[in-house]
Design an enzyme around this catalytic site. Structure first.
Site, PDB file in Angstrom:
ATOM      1  N   ASP A 178       3.680  -8.365   4.498  1.00 58.96           N
ATOM      2  CA  ASP A 178       4.273  -7.032   4.506  1.00 58.96           C
ATOM      3  C   ASP A 178       5.469  -7.080   3.529  1.00 58.96           C
ATOM      4  OD1 ASP A 178       5.488  -4.549   5.531  1.00 58.96           O
ATOM      5  OD2 ASP A 178       6.877  -5.908   6.549  1.00 58.96           O
ATOM      6  N   ASP A 211       6.852  -7.734  10.113  1.00 61.50           N
ATOM      7  CA  ASP A 211       8.006  -7.584  11.012  1.00 61.50           C
ATOM      8  C   ASP A 211       8.003  -6.276  11.791  1.00 61.50           C
ATOM      9  OD1 ASP A 211       8.515  -5.947   8.760  1.00 61.50           O
ATOM     10  OD2 ASP A 211      10.615  -5.855   9.344  1.00 61.50           O
TER      11      ASP A 211
HETATM   12  P1  ADP Z   1       6.330  -1.457   5.038  1.00 58.77           P
HETATM   13  O1  ADP Z   1       4.853  -1.640   5.122  1.00 58.77           O
HETATM   14  O2  ADP Z   1       6.818  -1.699   3.644  1.00 58.77           O
HETATM   15  O3  ADP Z   1       7.089  -2.288   6.045  1.00 58.77           O
HETATM   16  P2  ADP Z   1       6.330   1.006   6.629  1.00 58.77           P
HETATM   17  O4  ADP Z   1       4.844   1.026   6.886  1.00 58.77           O
HETATM   18  O5  ADP Z   1       7.212   0.644   7.767  1.00 58.77           O
HETATM   19  O6  ADP Z   1       6.651   0.088   5.333  1.00 58.77           O
HETATM   20  O7  ADP Z   1       6.741   2.434   6.109  1.00 58.77           O
HETATM   21  C1  ADP Z   1       6.009   3.080   5.104  1.00 58.77           C
HETATM   22  C2  ADP Z   1       6.712   4.336   4.716  1.00 58.77           C
HETATM   23  O8  ADP Z   1       6.662   5.245   5.827  1.00 58.77           O
HETATM   24  C3  ADP Z   1       8.182   4.157   4.383  1.00 58.77           C
HETATM   25  O9  ADP Z   1       8.378   3.800   3.036  1.00 58.77           O
HETATM   26  C4  ADP Z   1       8.713   5.547   4.719  1.00 58.77           C
HETATM   27  O10 ADP Z   1       8.419   6.455   3.686  1.00 58.77           O
HETATM   28  C5  ADP Z   1       7.880   5.947   5.940  1.00 58.77           C
HETATM   29  N1  ADP Z   1       8.524   5.577   7.223  1.00 58.77           N
HETATM   30  C6  ADP Z   1       8.107   4.663   8.120  1.00 58.77           C
HETATM   31  N2  ADP Z   1       8.932   4.627   9.184  1.00 58.77           N
HETATM   32  C7  ADP Z   1       9.923   5.509   8.938  1.00 58.77           C
HETATM   33  C8  ADP Z   1      11.091   5.961   9.649  1.00 58.77           C
HETATM   34  N3  ADP Z   1      11.447   5.466  10.828  1.00 58.77           N
HETATM   35  N4  ADP Z   1      11.844   6.922   9.066  1.00 58.77           N
HETATM   36  C9  ADP Z   1      11.520   7.438   7.870  1.00 58.77           C
HETATM   37  N5  ADP Z   1      10.443   7.076   7.163  1.00 58.77           N
HETATM   38  C10 ADP Z   1       9.661   6.138   7.671  1.00 58.77           C
HETATM   39 MG    MG Z   2       8.088  -4.245   7.385  1.00 62.69          MG
END
Ligand code: ADP
Ligand code: MG
Length: 289
Positions: A50, A235
């Site tokens: 991730d 994570d």
């Molecule tokens: P990664 O796979 O890089 O850990 P996430 O899947 O957690 O990223 O998030 C993907 C996208 O979804 C973020 O870049 C954001 O645009 C949106 N997102 C996820 N969770 C949140 C949150 N709590 N508040 C705002 N945007 C969020």
């Molecule tokens: Mg992450």
């Protein structure tokens, strides 16, 4: 330990080697949830990571704030903080740390990998381009923002963030290759620009972006096909399904509880380098056995 019966040498020696391996790992802050994960880890040849909070350190800060439709910066920040108050996502922490403004009471609905929908006096949506687009909100010229905010169906603005790569990320990727991990992939819910920048700086060859939690599962399943074993390191809440799907799911200890519960191995020291330590220890344990 009192050994009451020992029908043959193997019965005691094999479990003892696993026991020693798990014990040695725990001294390095690596919690391995059973001997079978040591066996699997020793033969894995593929790894997927991730991005946010895993190859980056997850200490996000707001970089730029963009407002829209006449909303002020403080209205935008207060609305975003209202929506993010209960979220454990690094984005939520960055938004809440950026303002002392007070928030409204209401109900929170966090959608893993997309964002948060808050229902109170006002309905606030704070999340990805995909989440707001699916709700039919006009994103004007802010579609490139990592996070967008809408108040009662109207775009109020968006944010970009700075997120530092872990200082040892590129080194860990190099060491993994030396440990026999041939195929390394970055899987992220973030946008193309941030994903490509992280992959470049970590020297990760394959990268997929704009992924929902179920898309990460699809990629891990695809990687399992034809490999001798896939490690997935993550994570977030959004990583939990992929952690369960991988042959060995590894959770960063500073991440969410659900990631740690879903994983087979927990890296308690919030350090990516312990991924290599866990593989090295597993190979050594199997050699002893
Ligand atoms: P990664 O796979 O890089 O850990 P996430 O899947 O957690 O990223 O998030 C993907 C996208 O979804 C973020 O870049 C954001 O645009 C949106 N997102 C996820 N969770 C949140 C949150 N709590 N508040 C705002 N945007 C969020
Ligand atoms: Mg992450």
């Amino acid at each position: 330990i009192l050994v009451a019966a020992c029908p043959c040498a193997l019965v005691i020696s094999v479990p003892l080697a696993f026991f020693a391996g798990i014990g040695a790992a725990s001294k390095k802050g690596i919690l391995i949830k059973g001997g079978k994960f040591i066996e699997r880890l020793a033969v894995c040849d593929t790894a997927a990571f991730d991005k946010t909070g895993t190859v980056t350190d997850g200490s996000l800060k707001i970089d730029r704030i963009y407002t829209a439709n006449g909303f002020s910066e403080s209205e935008l920040l207060a609305a975003a903080k209202t929506a993010e108050l209960t979220s454990s996502h690094p984005i939520a922490k960055a938004i809440c740390a950026a303002t002392d403004l007070s928030t409204d009471d209401g109900e929170y609905n966090e959608i893993a990998g997309e964002g948060v929908i808050f229902s109170g006096k006002r309905r606030i949506v704070c999340g990805s381009k995909r989440l707001l687009e699916d709700m039919g909100i006009d994103l004007k010229n802010l579609a490139d923002c990592q996070v967008l905010v809408a108040i009662d169906g109207i775009l109020a603005g968006g944010f970009t963030f700075t997120d530092n790569m872990r200082s040892d990320a590129a080194d860990v990727i190099r060491k993994l290759t030396a440990l026999g991990i041939k195929n390394i992939t970055l899987l992220t819910g973030d946008n193309e620009k941030n994903a490509l920048a992280a992959a470049k700086s970590g020297n990760i060859e394959n990268v997929y972006f704009n992924l929902l939690p179920e898309d990460k599962v699809t990629h891990v399943t695809r990687l399992k096909d034809g490999s001798s074993g896939v490690i997935f390191v993550g994570d977030g809440i959004n990583d939990a399904p992929a952690l369960v799907t991988a042959d060995v799911g590894m959770a960063i200890g500073a991440g969410t509880d659900i990631a740690m519960e879903s994983a087979d191995v927990v890296l308690m020291r919030d350090s990516l380098a312990t991924v290599c330590d866990a593989i090295r220890l597993s190979k050594a344990t199997l050699r002893n056995i």
